[in-house]
Enzyme design. Structure first.
Site, PDB file in Angstrom:
ATOM      1  N   ASN A 299       0.742  -1.141   0.067  1.00 58.63           N
ATOM      2  CA  ASN A 299       0.046  -0.045   0.183  1.00 58.63           C
ATOM      3  C   ASN A 299       0.920   1.181  -0.002  1.00 58.63           C
ATOM      4  O   ASN A 299       1.955   1.095   0.589  1.00 58.63           O
ATOM      5  CB  ASN A 299      -0.971   0.122   1.158  1.00 58.63           C
ATOM      6  CG  ASN A 299      -1.796   1.201   1.363  1.00 58.63           C
ATOM      7  OD1 ASN A 299      -2.529   1.633   0.269  1.00 58.63           O
ATOM      8  ND2 ASN A 299      -1.903   1.866   2.584  1.00 58.63           N
TER       9      ASN A 299
ATOM     10  N   HIS B 215       0.802   5.260   1.501  1.00 58.33           N
ATOM     11  CA  HIS B 215      -0.011   6.275   2.255  1.00 58.33           C
ATOM     12  C   HIS B 215       0.815   7.636   2.174  1.00 58.33           C
ATOM     13  O   HIS B 215       1.908   7.632   2.164  1.00 58.33           O
ATOM     14  CB  HIS B 215       0.209   5.600   3.874  1.00 58.33           C
ATOM     15  CG  HIS B 215      -0.668   6.557   4.849  1.00 58.33           C
ATOM     16  ND1 HIS B 215      -2.073   6.294   4.772  1.00 58.33           N
ATOM     17  CD2 HIS B 215      -0.618   7.614   5.424  1.00 58.33           C
ATOM     18  CE1 HIS B 215      -2.343   7.059   5.512  1.00 58.33           C
ATOM     19  NE2 HIS B 215      -1.628   7.900   6.007  1.00 58.33           N
TER      20      HIS B 215
HETATM   21  C1  GAR Z   1      -2.969   9.013  -2.854  1.00 62.15           C
HETATM   22  O1  GAR Z   1      -2.333  10.052  -2.451  1.00 62.15           O
HETATM   23  C2  GAR Z   1      -2.728   7.650  -1.877  1.00 62.15           C
HETATM   24  O2  GAR Z   1      -1.398   7.901  -1.282  1.00 62.15           O
HETATM   25  C3  GAR Z   1      -3.988   7.880  -0.899  1.00 62.15           C
HETATM   26  O3  GAR Z   1      -4.985   8.154  -1.883  1.00 62.15           O
HETATM   27  C4  GAR Z   1      -4.430   8.983  -2.803  1.00 62.15           C
HETATM   28  C5  GAR Z   1      -5.074   8.557  -4.291  1.00 62.15           C
HETATM   29  O4  GAR Z   1      -4.896   9.182  -5.299  1.00 62.15           O
HETATM   30  N1  GAR Z   1      -4.083   6.632  -0.161  1.00 62.15           N
HETATM   31  C6  GAR Z   1      -4.409   6.652   1.154  1.00 62.15           C
HETATM   32  O5  GAR Z   1      -4.833   7.684   1.495  1.00 62.15           O
HETATM   33  C7  GAR Z   1      -4.472   5.315   1.622  1.00 62.15           C
HETATM   34  N2  GAR Z   1      -4.799   5.527   3.171  1.00 62.15           N
HETATM   35  P1  GAR Z   1      -4.975   8.687  -6.875  1.00 62.15           P
HETATM   36  O6  GAR Z   1      -6.475   7.811  -6.702  1.00 62.15           O
HETATM   37  O7  GAR Z   1      -5.037   9.650  -7.607  1.00 62.15           O
HETATM   38  O8  GAR Z   1      -3.867   7.643  -7.103  1.00 62.15           O
END
Ligand code: GAR
Length: 195
Positions: free
Chosen positions: A105, A107
């Site tokens: 994952n 974060h």
């Molecule tokens: C990303 O910044 C990722 O790190 C985060 O969601 C965003 C998705 O962006 N993930 C989390 O917060 C997990 N807890 P994307 O859909 O444009 O890749």
């Protein structure tokens, strides 16, 4: 041509810019292929991005996620590793055991800070801003039964200026994500040490 030995299944709940960076990175890779993009959200733009790369897509319900349907689908597709790219739901224990140490994952903060249930996307950047931290970044980690607690594989930092807003923090963090996530996944799934 031999079939790539690593077959990645991506999970994404939203926009999918990380999923796109990953699909782009592995597009012509000899050993790693993205075989499937799965989403809990039929409206996720990540699904459109997958079509552009001719990657198969699938949308599932909470029930299907929990009752083994998704696990069955992953097995049938021959997935070897799972990559979470902006995925919202907790991974069921059965799926974790079937893919133990084979789920990664990203974060958008420096875990263990600003992690846990409900800490997703812009909420994380708002919390960083509210805390007045002068640094944030990304954490790439293995996934276990608890939110954001698996073994950390990689972190990268960026500065938070007093003039930054949650949106400008998000832009800096996204840039780090696109730069590092695909290569860290490559090293991890091919079992090379991150440099
Ligand atoms: C990303 O910044 C990722 O790190 C985060 O969601 C965003 C998705 O962006 N993930 C989390 O917060 C997990 N807890 P994307 O859909 O444009 O890749």
């Amino acid at each position: 041509m031999n079939k790539p030995r690593v077959r990645l299944a991506l999970f994404a709940s939203g926009n999918g810019t990380n999923a796109e960076a990953i699909m782009n990175h592995f597009r012509h890779h000899p050993e790693v292929e993205v075989i499937l993009l799965l989403s809990n959200n039929p409206e996720a733009f990540a699904l459109e991005r997958a079509k552009k790369f001719q990657v198969k897509t699938s949308v599932f319900t909470r029930q299907e996620f929990r009752d083994g349907h998704v696990l069955q689908q992953l097995k049938e597709a021959g997935a070897t590793h799972i990559v979470l790219a902006g995925f919202l739901w907790l991974i069921p224990a059965e799926l974790i055991s079937a893919f133990r140490d084979h789920i990664v994952n990203i974060h958008p903060a420096l875990l263990p800070k600003f992690g846990g249930k409900g800490m997703y996307g812009s909420r994380v950047h708002e919390a960083v801003k509210a805390a007045g931290d002068t640094q944030t970044g990304i954490t790439i980690h293995l996934v276990n039964e608890r939110y954001d607690e698996g073994r950390i594989l990689f972190q990268a930092e960026c500065e938070v200026l007093s003039s930054d807003t949650p949106d400008t923090i998000a832009a800096k963090v996204h840039a780090l994500e696109y730069k590092h996530y695909p290569t860290v996944i490559e090293q991890w799934c091919l079992r090379r040490q991150p440099s």
